[in-house]
Design an enzyme around this catalytic site. Structure first.
Site, PDB file in Angstrom:
ATOM      1  N   ASP A 182       0.772  -1.236   0.000  1.00 28.18           N
ATOM      2  CA  ASP A 182       0.000   0.000   0.000  1.00 28.18           C
ATOM      3  C   ASP A 182       0.813   1.302   0.000  1.00 28.18           C
ATOM      4  O   ASP A 182       0.638   2.146  -0.852  1.00 28.18           O
ATOM      5  CB  ASP A 182      -0.926   0.015   1.216  1.00 28.18           C
ATOM      6  CG  ASP A 182      -1.688  -1.293   1.393  1.00 28.18           C
ATOM      7  OD1 ASP A 182      -1.384  -2.276   0.691  1.00 28.18           O
ATOM      8  OD2 ASP A 182      -2.586  -1.333   2.236  1.00 28.18           O
ATOM      9  N   GLU A 418       1.564  -9.868  11.185  1.00 27.75           N
ATOM     10  CA  GLU A 418       1.423  -9.412   9.806  1.00 27.75           C
ATOM     11  C   GLU A 418       2.796  -9.017   9.237  1.00 27.75           C
ATOM     12  O   GLU A 418       3.137  -9.362   8.116  1.00 27.75           O
ATOM     13  CB  GLU A 418       0.458  -8.214   9.797  1.00 27.75           C
ATOM     14  CG  GLU A 418       0.064  -7.721   8.439  1.00 27.75           C
ATOM     15  CD  GLU A 418      -0.818  -6.476   8.538  1.00 27.75           C
ATOM     16  OE1 GLU A 418      -1.058  -5.976   9.675  1.00 27.75           O
ATOM     17  OE2 GLU A 418      -1.256  -5.991   7.487  1.00 27.75           O
TER      18      GLU A 418
HETATM   19  C1  9WN Z   1      -5.786  -2.959   1.823  1.00 21.03           C
HETATM   20  C2  9WN Z   1      -4.781  -8.104   3.848  1.00 21.03           C
HETATM   21  C3  9WN Z   1      -4.142  -6.933   3.108  1.00 21.03           C
HETATM   22  C4  9WN Z   1      -2.932  -7.365   2.265  1.00 21.03           C
HETATM   23  C5  9WN Z   1      -2.160  -6.164   1.748  1.00 21.03           C
HETATM   24  C6  9WN Z   1      -1.808  -5.250   2.908  1.00 21.03           C
HETATM   25  C7  9WN Z   1      -3.088  -4.815   3.627  1.00 21.03           C
HETATM   26  C8  9WN Z   1      -5.202  -3.600   3.073  1.00 21.03           C
HETATM   27  C9  9WN Z   1      -5.267  -2.595   4.213  1.00 21.03           C
HETATM   28  O1  9WN Z   1      -3.791  -5.965   4.099  1.00 21.03           O
HETATM   29  O2  9WN Z   1      -3.865  -4.029   2.733  1.00 21.03           O
HETATM   30  O3  9WN Z   1      -5.886  -3.928   0.815  1.00 21.03           O
HETATM   31  O4  9WN Z   1      -6.380  -2.311   4.640  1.00 21.03           O
HETATM   32  O5  9WN Z   1      -4.226  -2.098   4.647  1.00 21.03           O
HETATM   33  O6  9WN Z   1      -1.081  -4.157   2.483  1.00 21.03           O
HETATM   34  O7  9WN Z   1      -1.002  -6.597   1.093  1.00 21.03           O
HETATM   35  O8  9WN Z   1      -3.352  -8.150   1.205  1.00 21.03           O
HETATM   36  O9  9WN Z   1      -3.809  -8.827   4.562  1.00 21.03           O
END
Ligand code: 9WN
Length: 471
Positions: A182, A418
Site C-alpha cells: 500500500d 502481519e
Molecule cells: C488494503 C490483507 C491486506 C494485504 C495487503 C496489505 C493490507 C489492506 C489494508 O492488508 O492491505 O488492501 O487495509 O491495509 O497491504 O497486502 O493483502 O492482509
C-alpha cells in the site's frame, strides 16, 4: 550473523499453532486474512493461504481458490476483497459502490480493484502436494485445474489486455493497494500527484486494531487512497475511462513478474492435463511479454527492476523488494545470479543491523527505509517466502534455504504477525495473520524436486516432525 535454529519442540509448536490459526480464521469455504484487522477474504492472501492449507488438506485448499473465483468479474478481474458478511472494515462495500459496474459478480459484494496474481503459483503447489498424496486428492486437484484453467486464463488475459493496452509488458495498476504494498516508497512520486477532491467524509477503522498508528499509513495517505476509489467509481470501474481520468497509473514490476511466472505455470499445467492448445499458447505469450517488460525495466546501475509511472513516463528508482521482480519471472541467468548475491548481501538480508536475515520490504541502506512503517521497511514473511520460492525455482536451493531457515527462526514466537520490525524483531500490525501462518506451514513442509518430506529438517540433526499430525 548465523541464525539460531529453532529446536524440535519449537518446530512442533509452530506447526500446531499455525494450523490452529488457520482453523480459527476459517469461515467454512474461505479464510479471513486476519481475525480483527482484515475480517474478509483478500485475493493474494487467499493464494498464500491456499498453498499453506494444502500441506494439511488438499480439498480445503481447493475450496479456498474456488471461493475466490466466485468473486471474479466478467472482465476476468479477480477483485482484491470479497465481502462475505458485514464488519467494521473500512472501506466497506458502500464505499466501493461496485453496483455501478456491469462486470461485477452476482452473489458476493467485492471491491473494484485487483491484487498481485499469485494464485496459479498457489495452484501449482497444491497440485504438487495432491500428486504426492495420490488417490482422491490427486484426482480432485487435477480435475480442478482442468475445470478452472479458463478462469485463470481469463484473469491473466484481463491483466495482459485491460491493464496493458499498449503492450509494454508491464501491468498497469490504478491504486497502490493493487500492488499489495500500500504505502511503499515505490508509490511516493505517483501519489504526490494525487490531490483528493470532494468525496464523502470517512472515519478510519484500521487504527483501532493496532497498538501504534505509526505502523500504518498516515491520514494524508488514506485520503489519497480513498480519492482513487472515488475516481474508480466515477469511471464506473471501466479501465479505459479510469486511465483517461484517474490520477494514479503505474506499471508495476512485481505484479508483472508474477503474471509472467503464473502464466508459465498455467501453460505447463494446461499442457500436462490436456487443456485447450490455444489457451496454452496464449499463456506462454503472456509470460514472454511480461518477462520482457520486467527485464527491460532493470536499472543497470543497481540491477533492480523499476516501476514505470505511466503519467510521467519516468521509471521509479526505489530500493524496494519489488526490484527483485526478475528473480520471480526469470529469463536472464546472469542477472539472476547478481540479484541473488545482492539479496543475500549487505544492502538487503545481510545488512548488519537486521535482527533476522529475512527480506526487508525496503533496503535498510536506503534513505527511504522506515523500520516501523508498514511497507516502508518492515519484513513481511510472505515476501520472504516469495523470494525463497523464486530462488528455489531457479535452481538456487542454497540461497532459498537460507531465506527459509531465517524466515522460520523469525516466526518462532508463533504469533504469526502481519509484519516484523526488522532491527528488533518486534511483531507489528495484526497478530494471527492467516498468510503468515500459511507460509510457516509451507516452509516447514519444504519440497524437494519430485518428492516431499513431511518436514524438511532445519538441521541434519533434528528429527522429522509432521506439521499437522500423521498423514
Ligand atoms: C488494503 C490483507 C491486506 C494485504 C495487503 C496489505 C493490507 C489492506 C489494508 O492488508 O492491505 O488492501 O487495509 O491495509 O497491504 O497486502 O493483502 O492482509
Amino acid at each position: 550473523m548465523p541464525v539460531a535454529q529453532p529446536t524440535p519442540n519449537d518446530i512442533a509448536l509452530m506447526a500446531g499453532r499455525a494450523g490452529y490459526v488457520l482453523k480459527a480464521n476459517d469461515r467454512g469455504r474461505f479464510t479471513v486474512a486476519s481475525p480483527t484487522l482484515y475480517p474478509h477474504m483478500w485475493s493474494w492472501d487467499a493464494g498464500f493461504v491456499a498453498l499453506g492449507i494444502a500441506t494439511v488438506s488438499v480439498p480445503r485448499a481447493l475450496d479456498e481458490l474456488r471461493t475466490l473465483l466466485s468473486g471474479q468479474w466478467t472482465t476476468g478481474m479477480i477483485p482484491h476483497i470479497l465481502f462475505h458478511s458485514p464488519s467494521d472494515y473500512f472501506p466497506d462495500p458502500d464505499r466501493w459502490r461496485t453496483q455501478v459496474a456491469a462486470a461485477r459478480p452476482v452473489g458476493v459484494p467485492t471491491s473494484g480493484i485487483t491484487q498481485p496474481p499469485i494464485h496459479v503459483v498457489a495452484l501449482s503447489r497444491i497440485l504438487h502436494d495432491a500428486r504426492r498424496k495420490g488417490g482422491a486428492d490427486q484426482e480432485l486437484a487435477e480435475a480442478f485445474v482442468v475445470e478452472t484453467f479458463p478462469r485463470w486464463l481469463a484473469w491473466h488475459r484481463y491483466l495482459a489486455t485491460a491493464r496493458d493496452p499498449q503492450g509494454l509488458g508491464l501491468v498497469e495498476i490504478h491504486h497502490g493497494w493493487e500492488s499489495g504494498m500500500d504505502d511503499s516508497p515505490r508509490w511516493d512520486a505517483p501519489y504526490s500527484r494525487v490531490v483528493p477532491g470532494p468525496m464523502p467524509p470517512f472515519v478510519r477503522r484500521d487504527l483501532a486494531h493496532v497498538a501504534d498508528p505509526s505502523q500504518r499509513p498516515s491520514d494524508a495517505e488514506y485520503a489519497r487512497y480513498l480519492w482513487l476509489v472515488e475516481q474508480k467509481v466515477r469511471a464506473r470501474y471501466d479501465d479505459a475511462v479510469y486511465r483517461a481520468t484517474g490520477d494514479f497509473v503505474v506499471g508495476d514490476v512485481l505484479v508483472s513478474a508474477l503474471l509472467a511466472a503464473s502464466s508459465d505455470l498455467l501453460a505447463d499445467l494446461g499442457a500436462e492435463l490436456g487443456a485447450d492448445p490455444d489457451g496454452i499458447e496464449e499463456s506462454r505469450a503472456i509470460a514472454r511479454r511480461f518477462r520482457t517488460g520486467v527485464l527491460r525495466s532493470v536499472d543497470p546501475a543497481t540491477d533492480l527492476a523499476r516501476d514505470l509511472d505511466l503519467r510521467t513516463g519516468e521509471y521509479l528508482s526505489v530500493e524496494s523488494a519489488a526490484g527483485f521482480a526478475p528473480l520471480v519471472c526469470g529469463g536472464d541467468d546472469a542477472l539472476l545470479r547478481r540479484q541473488r548475491d545482492l539479496l543475500l548481501g549487505p544492502r538487503w538480508c545481510g545488512h548488519s543491523r537486521l535482527r533476522w536475515p529475512v527480506v526487508p520490504s525496503v533496503s535498510p541502506a536506503s534513505p527511504a527505509f522506515r523500520e516501523r512503517t508498514y511497507w516502508r521497511g518492515p519484513q513481511w514473511p510472505v515476501l520472504n517466502w516469495l523470494m525463497a520460492w523464486a530462488l528455489n525455482r531457479s535452481g538456487e536451493q542454497e540461497a532459498a534455504n537460507a531465506l527459509r531457515l531465517a524466515g522460520l527462526a523469525q516466526l518462532v514466537d508463533c504469533d504469526f504477525a502481519e509484519y516484523y520490525e526488522p532491527l528488533t524483531g518486534e511483531q507489528l500490525g495484526s497478530k494471527d495473520q492467516s498468510w503468515t501462518a500459511a507460509i510457516a506451514l509451507d516452509f516447514l513442509a519444504a519440497r524437494r524436486p519430485g518428492r516431499r518430506r513431511h518436514v524438511r529438517l532445519l538441521t541434519a540433526e533434528l528429527p522429522a516432525v509432521t506439521p499437522a499430525g500423521p498423514r
